[in-house]
Design a protein around this motif. Structure first.
Motif, PDB file in Angstrom:
ATOM      1  N   GLY A 227       0.796  -1.256   0.136  1.00  0.00           N
ATOM      2  CA  GLY A 227       0.003  -0.064  -0.047  1.00  0.00           C
ATOM      3  C   GLY A 227       0.813   1.277  -0.213  1.00  0.00           C
ATOM      4  O   GLY A 227       0.358   2.313   0.331  1.00  0.00           O
TER       5      GLY A 227
ATOM      6  N   GLY B 160       2.399  11.892   9.883  1.00  0.00           N
ATOM      7  CA  GLY B 160       1.444  11.163   8.879  1.00  0.00           C
ATOM      8  C   GLY B 160      -0.071  11.484   9.174  1.00  0.00           C
ATOM      9  O   GLY B 160      -0.543  11.851   9.765  1.00  0.00           O
ATOM     10  N   ALA B 161      -0.822  10.839   7.844  1.00  0.00           N
ATOM     11  CA  ALA B 161      -2.113  11.282   8.082  1.00  0.00           C
ATOM     12  C   ALA B 161      -2.706  10.273   9.012  1.00  0.00           C
ATOM     13  O   ALA B 161      -3.724  10.553   9.647  1.00  0.00           O
ATOM     14  N   SER B 162      -2.071   9.188   9.311  1.00  0.00           N
ATOM     15  CA  SER B 162      -2.375   8.197  10.449  1.00  0.00           C
ATOM     16  C   SER B 162      -2.679   8.991  11.703  1.00  0.00           C
ATOM     17  O   SER B 162      -3.714   8.718  12.322  1.00  0.00           O
TER      18      SER B 162
ATOM     19  N   TYR C  49      -9.933   1.667   4.082  1.00  0.00           N
ATOM     20  CA  TYR C  49      -8.667   1.845   4.709  1.00  0.00           C
ATOM     21  C   TYR C  49      -8.737   1.277   6.447  1.00  0.00           C
ATOM     22  O   TYR C  49      -9.820   1.396   6.782  1.00  0.00           O
TER      23      TYR C  49
ATOM     24  N   TYR D  99      -9.686   3.597  10.299  1.00  0.00           N
ATOM     25  CA  TYR D  99     -10.819   4.315  10.921  1.00  0.00           C
ATOM     26  C   TYR D  99     -11.441   3.537  12.077  1.00  0.00           C
ATOM     27  O   TYR D  99     -11.895   4.176  13.083  1.00  0.00           O
TER      28      TYR D  99
ATOM     29  N   CYS E 255     -13.190   8.723   2.411  1.00  0.00           N
ATOM     30  CA  CYS E 255     -11.742   8.365   1.724  1.00  0.00           C
ATOM     31  C   CYS E 255     -11.978   8.228   0.356  1.00  0.00           C
ATOM     32  O   CYS E 255     -12.297   7.077   0.038  1.00  0.00           O
TER      33      CYS E 255
ATOM     34  N   ASN F  39      -8.837   3.869  -0.895  1.00  0.00           N
ATOM     35  CA  ASN F  39      -8.086   2.586  -0.609  1.00  0.00           C
ATOM     36  C   ASN F  39      -9.016   1.359   0.114  1.00  0.00           C
ATOM     37  O   ASN F  39      -9.534   1.899   1.178  1.00  0.00           O
TER      38      ASN F  39
ATOM     39  N   ASP G 297     -10.548  12.112   4.420  1.00  0.00           N
ATOM     40  CA  ASP G 297      -8.860  11.699   4.406  1.00  0.00           C
ATOM     41  C   ASP G 297      -8.885  11.613   2.657  1.00  0.00           C
ATOM     42  O   ASP G 297      -9.219  10.635   2.195  1.00  0.00           O
TER      43      ASP G 297
ATOM     44  N   ILE H 121      -5.881  11.646   1.114  1.00  0.00           N
ATOM     45  CA  ILE H 121      -4.518  11.343   0.879  1.00  0.00           C
ATOM     46  C   ILE H 121      -4.275  11.109  -0.517  1.00  0.00           C
ATOM     47  O   ILE H 121      -3.109  11.171  -0.889  1.00  0.00           O
ATOM     48  N   TYR H 122      -5.143  10.495  -1.214  1.00  0.00           N
ATOM     49  CA  TYR H 122      -5.103  10.146  -2.598  1.00  0.00           C
ATOM     50  C   TYR H 122      -5.403  10.862  -3.482  1.00  0.00           C
ATOM     51  O   TYR H 122      -5.392  10.684  -4.759  1.00  0.00           O
TER      52      TYR H 122
ATOM     53  N   SER I 157       2.732  11.197   1.559  1.00  0.00           N
ATOM     54  CA  SER I 157       3.187   9.789   1.513  1.00  0.00           C
ATOM     55  C   SER I 157       2.984   9.145   0.124  1.00  0.00           C
ATOM     56  O   SER I 157       3.595   8.518  -0.489  1.00  0.00           O
ATOM     57  N   LYS I 158       1.599   9.466  -0.168  1.00  0.00           N
ATOM     58  CA  LYS I 158       1.284   8.722  -1.574  1.00  0.00           C
ATOM     59  C   LYS I 158       1.728   9.837  -2.736  1.00  0.00           C
ATOM     60  O   LYS I 158       2.133   9.312  -3.951  1.00  0.00           O
TER      61      LYS I 158
ATOM     62  N   ARG J  54       7.030  10.392   7.604  1.00  0.00           N
ATOM     63  CA  ARG J  54       5.772  10.551   8.514  1.00  0.00           C
ATOM     64  C   ARG J  54       5.454  11.970   8.900  1.00  0.00           C
ATOM     65  O   ARG J  54       5.860  12.481   9.743  1.00  0.00           O
TER      66      ARG J  54
ATOM     67  N   PRO K 175      -1.114  -2.055   4.475  1.00  0.00           N
ATOM     68  CA  PRO K 175      -2.611  -1.697   4.212  1.00  0.00           C
ATOM     69  C   PRO K 175      -2.668  -0.412   3.264  1.00  0.00           C
ATOM     70  O   PRO K 175      -3.579  -0.105   2.803  1.00  0.00           O
TER      71      PRO K 175
HETATM   72  C1  PLP Z   1      -6.552   6.119   3.083  1.00  0.00           C
HETATM   73  C2  PLP Z   1      -5.295   6.122   3.861  1.00  0.00           C
HETATM   74  N1  PLP Z   1      -5.198   6.986   4.708  1.00  0.00           N
HETATM   75  C3  PLP Z   1      -4.068   7.052   5.322  1.00  0.00           C
HETATM   76  C4  PLP Z   1      -2.925   6.427   5.059  1.00  0.00           C
HETATM   77  C5  PLP Z   1      -1.781   6.737   6.131  1.00  0.00           C
HETATM   78  O1  PLP Z   1      -1.009   7.776   5.628  1.00  0.00           O
HETATM   79  P1  PLP Z   1       0.358   8.139   6.412  1.00  0.00           P
HETATM   80  O2  PLP Z   1       1.710   7.667   5.701  1.00  0.00           O
HETATM   81  O3  PLP Z   1       0.383   9.877   5.935  1.00  0.00           O
HETATM   82  O4  PLP Z   1       0.091   8.025   7.722  1.00  0.00           O
HETATM   83  C6  PLP Z   1      -3.268   5.492   4.060  1.00  0.00           C
HETATM   84  C7  PLP Z   1      -1.805   4.596   3.835  1.00  0.00           C
HETATM   85  O5  PLP Z   1      -2.002   3.539   3.453  1.00  0.00           O
HETATM   86  C8  PLP Z   1      -4.216   5.278   3.446  1.00  0.00           C
HETATM   87  O6  PLP Z   1      -4.374   4.550   2.526  1.00  0.00           O
END
Ligand code: PLP
Lengths: 396, 164
Positions: free
Chosen positions: A41, A102-104, A128, A131, A174, A178, A206, A208-209, A238-239, A247, B164
Motif C-alpha cells: 500500500g 502522517g495522515a495516520s 482503509y 478508521y 476516503c 483505498n 481523508d 491522501i490519494y 506519503s502517496k 511521517r 494496508p
Molecule cells: C486511505 C489512507 N489514509 C491514510 C494512510 C496513512 O498515511 P500516512 O503515511 O500519511 O500516515 C493510508 C496509508 O496507506 C491510506 O491508505
C-alpha cells in the motif's frame, strides 16, 4: 510474582480490537520465497532526489530540533497556498492547519478530539483499515456502511440513511479510496453534503490519494458550499510524493477543532519530525514535475492492469484514483481468503483479500499497481494461468 | 479514446522497446492497430531510428576506449559547420557528433581498441582536416550514468511485502 492473569492487566478495549486483516496474510507472504507482491500500500518510487537532497541540506545546516507543536510556519503557509490553489479551500495557515506524524496520526487526533463515549461514526466499507479501530479507541462506535460494485464503490445517501441514527456524530470519507480506487465526483459529493447537513454530522475527509486521480479532477469535500466548517480535512505526502517513511501529514479545519487536536498532539507527539517537515516543504515548493511523472506512470499501469483483469475474466470496475485495482474473483468460485492463499501457494503472487477492508470486500481482491511494469506483467501472466486453472477445476 | 499521445508512446518505447503492442495499447487506452500504425509512421519518418540495447561495457570486460574530443572549427560560408561535421561523422570510429555552443564547436565521441589508436586517429584524421583549428581529447575513465540509467544501482525493493 504477578497476582492476576496477564490479560487482567490489559485494557479490554485494546485486547478486543480485531488484529488487522492484513497481519495474518503478511506472515504467510513473509514465509514464502520469491514472491511478486502486489500487496503493497505504498509507492514503489523512491522519494524524488530533490526532496532527499533538501533534507540533507537541512541537516547540514543543523535543523535537528523540535518545531512548533503546529509544525513549521513555512510548511503550514505552503499547505494553505496549495489547498487554495489546487482545491479551492482557504485555511488560515497559523490556526487552521496542524502538521501531524502522517495522515495516520491525524485520523487518530480527529477521533479523539471529537468523539464522546458511545457516539457513532459512519465508516464506508470497504475502506482503509484504521478508521474503525481509531473510533473504538476513542470510545466511539464505528458503523460500517457498505458500498457496492454496481455503484462503482461510491458511497450513496441511500446506504447512509439506513445506518444513520440520532447518535451518529461523524461520517468518514476516503476518496480516492483505498482499497477500491473509487472516486466521488462533485454531484455525488453534493448529495453527501446534503445528508451531512440534514443530520448535522461532522465529516472526516481523508484525501491522501487526491493527487492520484486519473480521470476527471479531485473535488475536495470542504470546497463544497457549506461544508468547510463541519469538515476535518486530512492529507499528507506519503502517496503523492512517495514519502511514506518520512511521517508527515496534516489536518485542516475549523480553528476550534484544530486547537483541541493540537492539545493531544502536543502531549503525545510534541511535533512531527523536522526532517520530514523540511522535506515536505521542498515537495510542495518544487515537486510538481516529479509528481506528474509518477502519476503518469501509475495511470499507464492502471490501464494495463485493469485491461488484463477484464481480459482474464476477473471483471474489474474502472478505478479512477489511488493505485489499486479491485477486481471481482467470482468466476473462480473461491472466497477472497482462499483465492489469495492459493494464488500465493501456486503462483507466488501476493494480493490482499478484499475482506481485509471490511466484509463487503468479500468476492474481491486488492491489487496494488505501485510496482514496476516488469513485475506487473509477470504477475498478470501468473494470475491468468491461475484463474484458468480455477475455472477448469470448477468445471470438473 | 482520443488521438494517441506520441510523446507517451515514445517514452514507453525508450524505456523498454520490447513491450508488446498489446500491452502498450492497454497502457495508453488505445487499440492495437492505432499503436502499430503510430509506430510504423514514426519509423517511416525516421523519428524512431533504431532499437538498441543499453549495455554496461565494464561488466562485459570490454576494454574498448572512448574519448570525447572538443573540436574547434572555422565555419564556412553557406554551409556553416555542417560540411566539416559530415567529414567527421562518416568515419565508423566516430560514434556521435554534436554541434555545441560555448568554447568549442563540435563534440566528437570516438571509440577505439587502445588509447594510442584513438590518439592516432585524432592526429591523423581529425586534426588535419581543412577548417579544423584545434582538437582536445578527453578519455572516459568511468561511466556512472547513461541515458537515465545508473550503471551501479540494483533495483532493490525495501518495502514491506504487504501493507494496508
Ligand atoms: C486511505 C489512507 N489514509 C491514510 C494512510 C496513512 O498515511 P500516512 O503515511 O500519511 O500516515 C493510508 C496509508 O496507506 C491510506 O491508505
Amino acid at each position: 510474582m504477578m497476582k492476576k492473569p496477564m490479560e487482567e492487566y490489559l485494557n479490554p478495549t485494546i485486547v478486543n480490537l480485531p488484529p488487522s486483516g492484513i497481519r495474518r496474510f503478511f506472515d504467510l507472504v513473509a514465509n514464502t520465497k520469491g514472491v511478486i507482491s502486489l500487496g503493497v500500500g505504498e509507492p514503489d518510487f523512491i522519494t524524488p532526489w530533490h526532496i532527499r537532497e533538501a533534507c540533507f541540506y537541512a541537516l547540514e545546516r543543523g535543523y535537528t530540533m523540535y518545531t512548533s507543536n503546529f509544525g513549521t510556519p513555512e510548511l503550514r503557509k505552503e499547505i494553505a497556498k496549495y489547498a487554495a490553489k489546487r482545491y479551492h479551500v482557504e485555511y488560515e495557515p497559523l490556526s487552521e492547519i496542524l502538521i501531524t506524524v502522517g495522515a495516520s496520526e491525524a485520523v487518530d487526533l480527529a477521533m479523539r478530539a471529537m468523539l464522546r463515549p458511545g457516539e457513532e461514526v459512519l465508516v464506508p466499507e470497504p475502506s482503509y483499515v484504521s478508521y474503525a479501530p481509531t473510533v473504538t479507541m476513542a470510545g466511539g462506535v464505528p458503523v460500517g456502511v457498505p458500498t457496492y460494485v454496481k455503484d462503482d464503490f461510491q458511497l450513496t445517501v441511500e446506504a447512509l440513511e439506513q445506518k444513520v441514527t440520532g447518535n451518529t456524530k461523524m461520517l468518514v470519507l476516503c476518496y480516492p479510496n483505498n482499497p477500491t480506487g473509487a472516486i466521488m465526483t462533485r454531484p455525488e459529493l453534493e448529495a453527501i453534503a446534503q445528508f451531512a447537513e440534514k443530520h448535522d454530522l461532522l465529516v472526516l475527509a481523508d484525501e491522501i490519494y487526491a493527487e492520484l486521480t486519473y480521470e476527471g479532477s479531485h473535488v475536495s469535500f470542504p470546497s463544497i458550499a457549506g461544508m468547510k466548517d463541519r469538515t476535518i480535512l486530512i492529507n499528507g505526502f506519503s502517496k503523492s510524493h512517495a514519502m511514506t517513511g518520512w511521517r508527515v501529514g496534516y489536518v485542516c479545519g475549523n480553528k476550534e477543532f484544530v486547537a483541541q487536536m493540537t492539545k493531544i498532539h502536543q502531549y503525545t507527539m510534541l511535533c512531527a519530525p523536522i526532517m520530514g517537515q523540511m522535506a515536505a516543504l521542498e515537495a510542495l515548493r518544487n515537486g510538481e514535475a516529479e509528481k506528474e511523472r509518477m502519476v503518469d506512470q501509475y495511470d499507464q499501469r492502471r490501464r494495463f492492469v485493469v485491461g488484463r483483469f477484464n481480459e482474464m475474466g476477473l471483471t474489474c470496475f474502472n478505478p479512477r484514483g489511488a493505485f489499486y485495482a479491485f477486481p471481482s474473483i467470482s468466476v473462480t468460485g473461491l472466497s477472497s481468503d482462499a483465492f489469495c492463499e492459493k494464488l500465493l501457494a501456486e503462483e507466488k503472487v501476493a494480493v490482499v483479500p478484499g475482506t481485509a477492508f471490511g466484509q463487503s470486500g468479500e468476492g474481491f481482491i486488492r491489487v496494488s499497481y505501485a510496482s514496476s511494469l516488469a513485475n506487473l506483467t509477470a504477475a498478470m501472466d501468473k494470475m491468468e494461468a491461475f484463474v484458468k486453472r480455477c475455472q477448469k477445476r470448477q468445471a470438473s | 479514446m482520443g488521438a494517441i499521445d506520441k510523446k507517451k508512446l515514445l517514452d514507453i518505447l525508450q524505456d523498454d522497446c520490447r513491450i508488446s503492442h498489446e500491452q502498450i495499447a492497454l497502457m495508453l487506452g488505445q487499440d492495437v492497430e492505432t499503436v502499430k500504425s503510430a509506430i510504423k509512421e514514426m519509423e517511416d519518418e525516421r523519428i524512431i531510428l533504431k532499437y538498441p540495447a543499453l549495455i554496461n561495457p565494464e561488466k562485459l570486460g570490454d576494454d574498448t576506449v572512448t574519448a570525447m574530443i572538443d573540436v574547434k572549427v572555422v565555419p564556412q560560408r553557406d554551409v556553416g559547420f555542417d560540411q566539416v561535421a559530415e567529414r567527421i561523422y562518416r568515419y565508423p570510429e566516430v560514434r556521435s557528433v554534436f554541434l555545441m555552443s560555448g568554447g568549442y564547436d563540435l563534440s566528437v565521441v570516438i571509440e577505439g581498441r587502445t588509447m594510442k589508436e584513438v590518439a592516432l586517429f585524432v592526429a591523423q584524421k581529425l586534426a588535419v582536416l581543412e577548417h579544423v583549428q584545434s582538437t582536445a581529447t578527453h578519455f572516459v575513465l568511468k561511466r556512472y550514468k547513461k541515458d537515465g540509467v545508473i550503471y551501479d544501482e540494483k533495483e532493490e525493493d525495501y518495502r514491506l511485502q504487504v501493507s494496508p
